[in-house]
Write a protein that holds these residues in place. Structure first.
Motif, PDB file in Angstrom:
ATOM      1  N   ASN A   1     -11.882   2.273 -16.314  1.00 27.73           N
ATOM      2  CA  ASN A   1     -10.360   1.943 -15.700  1.00 27.73           C
ATOM      3  C   ASN A   1      -9.894   2.724 -14.879  1.00 27.73           C
ATOM      4  O   ASN A   1     -10.672   3.822 -14.398  1.00 27.73           O
ATOM      5  CB  ASN A   1      -9.397   1.697 -17.003  1.00 27.73           C
ATOM      6  N   CYS A   2      -8.739   2.401 -14.134  1.00 25.46           N
ATOM      7  CA  CYS A   2      -8.425   3.295 -12.818  1.00 25.46           C
ATOM      8  C   CYS A   2      -6.743   3.106 -12.665  1.00 25.46           C
ATOM      9  O   CYS A   2      -6.241   2.157 -13.197  1.00 25.46           O
ATOM     10  CB  CYS A   2      -9.151   3.139 -11.854  1.00 25.46           C
ATOM     11  N   VAL A   3      -6.082   4.167 -11.982  1.00 20.07           N
ATOM     12  CA  VAL A   3      -4.860   3.819 -11.737  1.00 20.07           C
ATOM     13  C   VAL A   3      -4.724   3.582 -10.389  1.00 20.07           C
ATOM     14  O   VAL A   3      -5.407   4.315  -9.403  1.00 20.07           O
ATOM     15  CB  VAL A   3      -4.028   5.281 -12.072  1.00 20.07           C
ATOM     16  N   VAL A   4      -3.549   2.625  -9.842  1.00 20.93           N
ATOM     17  CA  VAL A   4      -3.327   2.336  -8.284  1.00 20.93           C
ATOM     18  C   VAL A   4      -1.799   2.593  -8.387  1.00 20.93           C
ATOM     19  O   VAL A   4      -1.206   1.815  -9.238  1.00 20.93           O
ATOM     20  CB  VAL A   4      -3.946   1.140  -7.890  1.00 20.93           C
ATOM     21  N   VAL A   5      -1.417   3.176  -7.326  1.00 21.48           N
ATOM     22  CA  VAL A   5       0.172   3.305  -7.187  1.00 21.48           C
ATOM     23  C   VAL A   5       0.595   2.149  -6.174  1.00 21.48           C
ATOM     24  O   VAL A   5      -0.183   1.933  -5.255  1.00 21.48           O
ATOM     25  CB  VAL A   5       0.522   4.804  -6.538  1.00 21.48           C
ATOM     26  N   THR A   6       1.596   1.674  -6.524  1.00 24.38           N
ATOM     27  CA  THR A   6       1.995   0.498  -5.440  1.00 24.38           C
ATOM     28  C   THR A   6       3.616   0.738  -5.444  1.00 24.38           C
ATOM     29  O   THR A   6       4.113   1.499  -5.874  1.00 24.38           O
ATOM     30  CB  THR A   6       1.977  -0.778  -6.486  1.00 24.38           C
ATOM     31  N   ALA A   7       4.112  -0.170  -4.468  1.00 25.39           N
ATOM     32  CA  ALA A   7       5.486  -0.176  -4.107  1.00 25.39           C
ATOM     33  C   ALA A   7       6.303  -1.109  -4.849  1.00 25.39           C
ATOM     34  O   ALA A   7       6.780  -1.998  -4.468  1.00 25.39           O
ATOM     35  CB  ALA A   7       5.734  -0.417  -2.508  1.00 25.39           C
ATOM     36  N   GLY A   8       6.497  -0.237  -6.273  1.00 28.31           N
ATOM     37  CA  GLY A   8       7.205  -1.064  -7.276  1.00 28.31           C
ATOM     38  C   GLY A   8       6.223  -2.077  -8.208  1.00 28.31           C
ATOM     39  O   GLY A   8       5.182  -2.282  -7.537  1.00 28.31           O
ATOM     40  N   SER A   9       6.600  -2.348  -9.337  1.00 19.15           N
ATOM     41  CA  SER A   9       5.755  -3.364 -10.197  1.00 19.15           C
ATOM     42  C   SER A   9       5.590  -4.456  -9.761  1.00 19.15           C
ATOM     43  O   SER A   9       4.760  -5.319 -10.238  1.00 19.15           O
ATOM     44  CB  SER A   9       6.280  -2.770 -11.627  1.00 19.15           C
ATOM     45  N   ASN A  10       6.803  -5.042  -8.945  1.00 16.96           N
ATOM     46  CA  ASN A  10       6.564  -6.380  -8.438  1.00 16.96           C
ATOM     47  C   ASN A  10       5.310  -6.784  -7.746  1.00 16.96           C
ATOM     48  O   ASN A  10       4.648  -7.513  -7.660  1.00 16.96           O
ATOM     49  CB  ASN A  10       7.733  -6.900  -7.717  1.00 16.96           C
ATOM     50  N   MET A  11       5.184  -5.679  -6.603  1.00 15.85           N
ATOM     51  CA  MET A  11       3.920  -5.549  -5.927  1.00 15.85           C
ATOM     52  C   MET A  11       2.635  -5.180  -6.636  1.00 15.85           C
ATOM     53  O   MET A  11       1.835  -5.998  -6.407  1.00 15.85           O
ATOM     54  CB  MET A  11       3.947  -4.551  -4.804  1.00 15.85           C
TER      55      MET A  11
ATOM     56  N   TYR B   1       3.033   1.267 -10.606  1.00 17.84           N
ATOM     57  CA  TYR B   1       1.776   1.699 -10.580  1.00 17.84           C
ATOM     58  C   TYR B   1       1.251   0.909 -11.641  1.00 17.84           C
ATOM     59  O   TYR B   1       1.871   0.205 -12.401  1.00 17.84           O
ATOM     60  CB  TYR B   1       1.337   3.251 -11.119  1.00 17.84           C
ATOM     61  N   LEU B   2      -0.432   0.575 -11.532  1.00 12.76           N
ATOM     62  CA  LEU B   2      -0.973  -0.267 -12.642  1.00 12.76           C
ATOM     63  C   LEU B   2      -2.068   0.492 -13.035  1.00 12.76           C
ATOM     64  O   LEU B   2      -2.733   1.225 -12.387  1.00 12.76           O
ATOM     65  CB  LEU B   2      -1.146  -1.515 -12.159  1.00 12.76           C
ATOM     66  N   VAL B   3      -2.577   0.320 -14.338  1.00 15.47           N
ATOM     67  CA  VAL B   3      -3.768   0.360 -14.979  1.00 15.47           C
ATOM     68  C   VAL B   3      -4.735  -0.835 -15.026  1.00 15.47           C
ATOM     69  O   VAL B   3      -4.275  -1.946 -15.385  1.00 15.47           O
ATOM     70  CB  VAL B   3      -3.813   1.313 -16.184  1.00 15.47           C
ATOM     71  N   MET B   4      -5.921  -0.493 -14.268  1.00 16.11           N
ATOM     72  CA  MET B   4      -6.749  -1.940 -14.158  1.00 16.11           C
ATOM     73  C   MET B   4      -8.081  -1.585 -14.694  1.00 16.11           C
ATOM     74  O   MET B   4      -8.678  -0.558 -14.315  1.00 16.11           O
ATOM     75  CB  MET B   4      -6.611  -2.575 -12.871  1.00 16.11           C
ATOM     76  N   PRO B   5      -8.976  -2.539 -14.790  1.00 10.27           N
ATOM     77  CA  PRO B   5     -10.250  -2.474 -15.043  1.00 10.27           C
ATOM     78  C   PRO B   5     -10.976  -1.937 -13.662  1.00 10.27           C
ATOM     79  O   PRO B   5     -10.721  -2.527 -12.577  1.00 10.27           O
ATOM     80  CB  PRO B   5     -10.918  -3.752 -15.527  1.00 10.27           C
TER      81      PRO B   5
ATOM     82  N   GLY C   1      -2.882   5.653  -3.733  1.00  7.76           N
ATOM     83  CA  GLY C   1      -2.019   6.483  -3.950  1.00  7.76           C
ATOM     84  C   GLY C   1      -2.445   8.107  -3.829  1.00  7.76           C
ATOM     85  O   GLY C   1      -3.674   8.502  -3.945  1.00  7.76           O
ATOM     86  N   ILE C   2      -1.526   8.976  -3.734  1.00 11.14           N
ATOM     87  CA  ILE C   2      -2.155  10.430  -3.443  1.00 11.14           C
ATOM     88  C   ILE C   2      -2.643  11.063  -4.927  1.00 11.14           C
ATOM     89  O   ILE C   2      -2.199  10.581  -5.940  1.00 11.14           O
ATOM     90  CB  ILE C   2      -0.976  11.243  -3.059  1.00 11.14           C
ATOM     91  N   PRO C   3      -3.410  11.686  -4.596  1.00 10.62           N
ATOM     92  CA  PRO C   3      -4.300  12.311  -5.998  1.00 10.62           C
ATOM     93  C   PRO C   3      -3.328  13.012  -6.963  1.00 10.62           C
ATOM     94  O   PRO C   3      -3.407  12.668  -8.170  1.00 10.62           O
ATOM     95  CB  PRO C   3      -5.451  13.284  -5.490  1.00 10.62           C
ATOM     96  N   GLU C   4      -2.174  13.770  -6.273  1.00 14.02           N
ATOM     97  CA  GLU C   4      -1.606  14.634  -7.463  1.00 14.02           C
ATOM     98  C   GLU C   4      -0.636  13.453  -8.248  1.00 14.02           C
ATOM     99  O   GLU C   4      -0.423  13.877  -9.359  1.00 14.02           O
ATOM    100  CB  GLU C   4      -0.546  15.515  -6.566  1.00 14.02           C
ATOM    101  N   LEU C   5      -0.241  12.407  -7.573  1.00 14.17           N
ATOM    102  CA  LEU C   5       0.787  11.359  -8.264  1.00 14.17           C
ATOM    103  C   LEU C   5      -0.276  10.707  -9.185  1.00 14.17           C
ATOM    104  O   LEU C   5       0.221  10.557 -10.435  1.00 14.17           O
ATOM    105  CB  LEU C   5       1.280  10.554  -7.400  1.00 14.17           C
TER     106      LEU C   5
END
Length: 390
Positions: free
Chosen positions: A91-101, A244-248, A67-71
């Motif tokens: 932990n960290c954040v990753v942007v996805t194409a919806g939470s189903n993905m 998006y999700l927060v993950m280890p 995902g883009i840094p600003e988001l």
């Protein structure tokens, strides 16, 4: 002879929303209490951000897998402010194409074929489908009569092959909201057994008289807690496919392999729209939640007066999950409600609650309706159920 689809896919249930959608199209004028969407559009600031992004040529190229840094920075601010989730070096954040993905990708990240994932029934059907597609096994643990988790039953379901316990609060399909204590107990089970707690929080803003709690806010939970979020509901973003999700942090390299293979990067245009929405913040949804709450009151009042129906409390999302005392199957009941009364709901079988000779289950969704349409739809549903159950 045409090649047959792999047997693994033969075991995956057909998505029920398109099936009911076809039934609705065959009966024009049907009021849908089926698909879970909201009745309002994205904020204008999202569209403004999108238009500005189109002017920059680099936004037509691939961007970062995560995902883009600003988001991601805006998401970090939202998580800290609204969910008490603080990002750090664990932990960290990753942007996805919806939470189903997000769910599909994290299951592929965590599991090997034959592993087990615990779902609480009634479950969200796309979760069960994703687990099967990964050649893993869904272990179903029933909730209680109020659709609340039963901690000891969850504990008994854990085996050497268990990789994760999934919770959804506020819940789809039941509208139940889990207490902080309940979520903490489940989170502690995951710590104790060395497995992951996947917390689906797509409806974190949609609560009525109760509070939402994020397990990733619990102290020292970063190493085994995964949180899924969506913009589809709160910001009217259903078709923009933004989650998006927060993950280890130890999972990020494996997760990026999955995401890069399936998606390369989240849609950049949608990411800039999401950035505009998050800059408006929670107030955009909060201003509209009052109207949804009014529709909810109509729905619960009308349905609670129908004989032969059990309606547990539904304090979150925009669903309620009915147990209907009838020898009809859920799908038979759905078909007759559409054909004879012009109202559509979703059969409960798809959420893991099978019809019996005595009862079946129905999910009612009310987020997409304006009050006048809600009144008409619920009146049709009430009339149909009273007639068909008499």
């Amino acid at each position: 002879m045409a090649a047959m689809p792999p047997s693994r896919m033969n075991l995956i249930q057909d998505p029920v929303i398109p099936i009911v959608g076809d039934l609705i199209r065959q009966h024009p004028g049907t009021i849908s209490l089926g698909q879970g969407v909201v009745n309002y559009p994205p904020p204008p600031q999202a569209l403004d951000r999108l238009n500005r992004a189109f002017a920059d040529p680099k936004n037509h190229l691939y961007q970062a897998v995560e995902g883009i840094p600003e988001l991601r920075q805006a998401i970090a601010h939202k998580l800290a402010q609204d969910n008490q989730i603080v990002l750090n070096d664990r932990n960290c954040v990753v942007v996805t194409a919806g939470s189903n993905m997000a769910f599909m990708n994290i299951i592929l990240t965590l599991t090997e074929p034959g592993d087990e994932v615990i779902l609480l029934t009634p479950y969200y059907f796309n979760h069960e489908m994703a687990i099967g597609m990964a050649s893993c096994r869904t272990v179903c643990v029933p909730t209680d009569a109020q659709y609340q988790p039963q901690i000891e039953l969850i504990r008994q379901a854990i085996t050497d092959r268990t990789k994760a316990i999934v919770t959804i609060s506020p819940n789809n399909p039941t509208g139940a909201v889990y207490s902080k204590e309940t979520l903490w107990q489940i989170n502690q089970l995951c710590r104790q057994f060395g497995i992951y707690h996947i917390s689906d929080e797509a409806y974190d803003y949609f609560t009525y008289g109760v509070n939402h709690h994020s397990p990733a806010a619990f102290s020292e939970s970063e190493a085994y807690t995964i949180s899924l979020f969506s913009l589809s509901k709160a910001y009217g973003f259903a078709s923009w496919r933004m989650g998006y999700l927060v993950m280890p942090v130890q999972l990020i390299d494996a997760f990026k392999k999955v995401q890069d293979t399936i998606l390369i990067c989240p849609p950049v245009a949608s990411q800039y729209a999401a950035l505009g929405a998050l800059e408006v913040g929670r107030s955009y949804c909060a201003e509209r939640l009052t109207a949804i709450a009014q529709v909810r009151d109509i729905v619960l009042t009308e349905l609670s007066q129908i004989p032969n129906i059990n309606l547990p409390s539904a304090n979150g999302a925009f669903y309620c999950f009915l147990r209907v005392d009838t020898p009809l199957s859920a799908m038979e009941l759905v078909q007759r409600l559409v054909q004879e009364y012009g109202v559509a709901v979703i059969p409960g079988d798809t959420f893991g609650t099978e019809s019996s000779r005595q009862n079946c289950y129905l999910r009612v969704a009310y987020g997409a309706l304006q009050p006048d349409t809600a009144i008409a739809g619920i009146q049709r549903l009430a009339t149909g159920l009273r007639s068909l159950l008499s």
